[in-house]
Scaffold this motif. Structure first.
Motif, PDB file in Angstrom:
ATOM      1  N   LEU A   2       0.876  -1.167   0.000  1.00  0.00           N
ATOM      2  CA  LEU A   2       0.000   0.000   0.000  1.00  0.00           C
ATOM      3  C   LEU A   2       0.912   1.216   0.000  1.00  0.00           C
ATOM      4  O   LEU A   2       1.653   1.438   0.955  1.00  0.00           O
ATOM      5  CB  LEU A   2      -0.898   0.006   1.244  1.00  0.00           C
ATOM      6  N   TYR A   3       0.899   1.951  -1.073  1.00  0.00           N
ATOM      7  CA  TYR A   3       1.739   3.137  -1.202  1.00  0.00           C
ATOM      8  C   TYR A   3       0.952   4.363  -0.772  1.00  0.00           C
ATOM      9  O   TYR A   3      -0.270   4.387  -0.872  1.00  0.00           O
ATOM     10  CB  TYR A   3       2.218   3.290  -2.646  1.00  0.00           C
ATOM     11  N   ASN A   4       1.673   5.385  -0.308  1.00  0.00           N
ATOM     12  CA  ASN A   4       0.957   6.587   0.095  1.00  0.00           C
ATOM     13  C   ASN A   4       1.769   7.835  -0.199  1.00  0.00           C
ATOM     14  O   ASN A   4       2.995   7.783  -0.332  1.00  0.00           O
ATOM     15  CB  ASN A   4       0.565   6.514   1.576  1.00  0.00           C
ATOM     16  N   ARG A   5       1.043   8.939  -0.283  1.00  0.00           N
ATOM     17  CA  ARG A   5       1.635  10.250  -0.507  1.00  0.00           C
ATOM     18  C   ARG A   5       1.240  11.189   0.632  1.00  0.00           C
ATOM     19  O   ARG A   5       1.092  12.389   0.442  1.00  0.00           O
ATOM     20  CB  ARG A   5       1.144  10.797  -1.856  1.00  0.00           C
ATOM     21  N   LEU A   6       1.079  10.617   1.822  1.00  0.00           N
ATOM     22  CA  LEU A   6       0.629  11.396   2.968  1.00  0.00           C
ATOM     23  C   LEU A   6       1.613  12.515   3.298  1.00  0.00           C
ATOM     24  O   LEU A   6       1.204  13.640   3.582  1.00  0.00           O
ATOM     25  CB  LEU A   6       0.407  10.494   4.178  1.00  0.00           C
ATOM     26  N   VAL A  11      -9.388   9.643  -1.006  1.00  0.00           N
ATOM     27  CA  VAL A  11      -8.510   8.610  -0.446  1.00  0.00           C
ATOM     28  C   VAL A  11      -7.513   8.136  -1.504  1.00  0.00           C
ATOM     29  O   VAL A  11      -6.330   7.951  -1.220  1.00  0.00           O
ATOM     30  CB  VAL A  11      -9.327   7.412   0.105  1.00  0.00           C
ATOM     31  N   GLU A  12      -7.978   7.992  -2.732  1.00  0.00           N
ATOM     32  CA  GLU A  12      -7.130   7.518  -3.825  1.00  0.00           C
ATOM     33  C   GLU A  12      -6.001   8.481  -4.153  1.00  0.00           C
ATOM     34  O   GLU A  12      -5.014   8.091  -4.776  1.00  0.00           O
ATOM     35  CB  GLU A  12      -7.957   7.274  -5.095  1.00  0.00           C
ATOM     36  N   ASP A  13      -6.144   9.749  -3.762  1.00  0.00           N
ATOM     37  CA  ASP A  13      -5.086  10.723  -3.996  1.00  0.00           C
ATOM     38  C   ASP A  13      -3.938  10.538  -3.000  1.00  0.00           C
ATOM     39  O   ASP A  13      -2.812  10.967  -3.266  1.00  0.00           O
ATOM     40  CB  ASP A  13      -5.623  12.151  -3.900  1.00  0.00           C
ATOM     41  N   ILE A  14      -4.223   9.912  -1.873  1.00  0.00           N
ATOM     42  CA  ILE A  14      -3.191   9.678  -0.859  1.00  0.00           C
ATOM     43  C   ILE A  14      -2.676   8.245  -0.925  1.00  0.00           C
ATOM     44  O   ILE A  14      -1.475   8.014  -0.882  1.00  0.00           O
ATOM     45  CB  ILE A  14      -3.727   9.956   0.564  1.00  0.00           C
ATOM     46  N   PHE A  15      -3.592   7.285  -1.024  1.00  0.00           N
ATOM     47  CA  PHE A  15      -3.218   5.879  -0.947  1.00  0.00           C
ATOM     48  C   PHE A  15      -3.442   5.165  -2.271  1.00  0.00           C
ATOM     49  O   PHE A  15      -4.442   5.389  -2.949  1.00  0.00           O
ATOM     50  CB  PHE A  15      -4.044   5.170   0.140  1.00  0.00           C
ATOM     51  N   SER A  16      -2.487   4.292  -2.626  1.00  0.00           N
ATOM     52  CA  SER A  16      -2.661   3.456  -3.818  1.00  0.00           C
ATOM     53  C   SER A  16      -2.169   2.042  -3.493  1.00  0.00           C
ATOM     54  O   SER A  16      -1.231   1.863  -2.719  1.00  0.00           O
ATOM     55  CB  SER A  16      -1.900   4.028  -5.017  1.00  0.00           C
ATOM     56  N   TYR A  17      -2.823   1.094  -4.084  1.00  0.00           N
ATOM     57  CA  TYR A  17      -2.531  -0.313  -3.843  1.00  0.00           C
ATOM     58  C   TYR A  17      -2.073  -0.951  -5.144  1.00  0.00           C
ATOM     59  O   TYR A  17      -2.673  -0.724  -6.194  1.00  0.00           O
ATOM     60  CB  TYR A  17      -3.783  -1.017  -3.315  1.00  0.00           C
ATOM     61  N   GLU A  18      -1.009  -1.718  -5.053  1.00  0.00           N
ATOM     62  CA  GLU A  18      -0.545  -2.484  -6.219  1.00  0.00           C
ATOM     63  C   GLU A  18      -0.371  -3.934  -5.791  1.00  0.00           C
ATOM     64  O   GLU A  18       0.320  -4.213  -4.814  1.00  0.00           O
ATOM     65  CB  GLU A  18       0.764  -1.914  -6.752  1.00  0.00           C
ATOM     66  N   GLU A  19      -0.987  -4.817  -6.556  1.00  0.00           N
ATOM     67  CA  GLU A  19      -0.880  -6.235  -6.243  1.00  0.00           C
ATOM     68  C   GLU A  19       0.485  -6.765  -6.625  1.00  0.00           C
ATOM     69  O   GLU A  19       1.043  -6.386  -7.651  1.00  0.00           O
ATOM     70  CB  GLU A  19      -1.948  -7.037  -6.999  1.00  0.00           C
ATOM     71  N   ASP A  20       1.010  -7.656  -5.800  1.00  0.00           N
ATOM     72  CA  ASP A  20       2.213  -8.387  -6.166  1.00  0.00           C
ATOM     73  C   ASP A  20       1.818  -9.389  -7.239  1.00  0.00           C
ATOM     74  O   ASP A  20       0.671  -9.822  -7.311  1.00  0.00           O
ATOM     75  CB  ASP A  20       2.770  -9.169  -4.966  1.00  0.00           C
ATOM     76  N   GLU A  21       2.779  -9.800  -8.059  1.00  0.00           N
ATOM     77  CA  GLU A  21       2.479 -10.785  -9.097  1.00  0.00           C
ATOM     78  C   GLU A  21       1.992 -12.096  -8.490  1.00  0.00           C
ATOM     79  O   GLU A  21       1.149 -12.763  -9.053  1.00  0.00           O
ATOM     80  CB  GLU A  21       3.701 -11.013  -9.980  1.00  0.00           C
ATOM     81  N   GLU A  22       2.505 -12.451  -7.317  1.00  0.00           N
ATOM     82  CA  GLU A  22       2.077 -13.690  -6.681  1.00  0.00           C
ATOM     83  C   GLU A  22       0.679 -13.590  -6.106  1.00  0.00           C
ATOM     84  O   GLU A  22       0.030 -14.583  -5.864  1.00  0.00           O
ATOM     85  CB  GLU A  22       3.070 -14.113  -5.606  1.00  0.00           C
ATOM     86  N   ASP A  23       0.175 -12.342  -5.867  1.00  0.00           N
ATOM     87  CA  ASP A  23      -1.189 -12.137  -5.371  1.00  0.00           C
ATOM     88  C   ASP A  23      -2.200 -12.183  -6.508  1.00  0.00           C
ATOM     89  O   ASP A  23      -3.381 -12.400  -6.274  1.00  0.00           O
ATOM     90  CB  ASP A  23      -1.331 -10.799  -4.654  1.00  0.00           C
ATOM     91  N   ALA A  24      -1.764 -11.919  -7.727  1.00  0.00           N
ATOM     92  CA  ALA A  24      -2.684 -11.821  -8.874  1.00  0.00           C
ATOM     93  C   ALA A  24      -3.199 -13.158  -9.310  1.00  0.00           C
ATOM     94  O   ALA A  24      -2.749 -14.193  -9.025  1.00  0.00           O
ATOM     95  CB  ALA A  24      -1.982 -11.131 -10.037  1.00  0.00           C
TER      96      ALA A  24
END
Length: 71
Positions: A3-7, A58-71
């Motif tokens: 979970l990435y953020n720009r807080l 919320v999307e302007d602060i937090f972003s989620y990227e799935e790992d390849e193993e989660d996909a």
């Protein structure tokens, strides 16, 4: 599941420090620090509070990227 953020960027734009942001959100300075470092994923409620304080979605602060193993 990263979970990435720009807080930190949004907090700086508001001109508040971690202590002040924590007080506005009802959490400790340590919680804000942990979120900014990526060591803590906030609850949905806290993410919504932070977005409201910053005046963004919320999307302007937090972003989620799935790992390849989660996909």
């Amino acid at each position: 599941m990263p979970l990435y953020n720009r807080l930190k960027e949004h907090r700086a734009r508001l001109g508040v420090n971690q202590q002040q942001m924590g007080a506005l959100a009802g959490v400790s300075r340590q919680t804000i620090s942990q979120i900014e470092r990526g060591d803590y994923s906030p609850s949905v409620t806290l993410a919504l509070k932070l977005a409201k304080i910053c005046g963004v979605r919320v999307e302007d602060i937090f972003s989620y990227e799935e790992d390849e193993e989660d996909a």
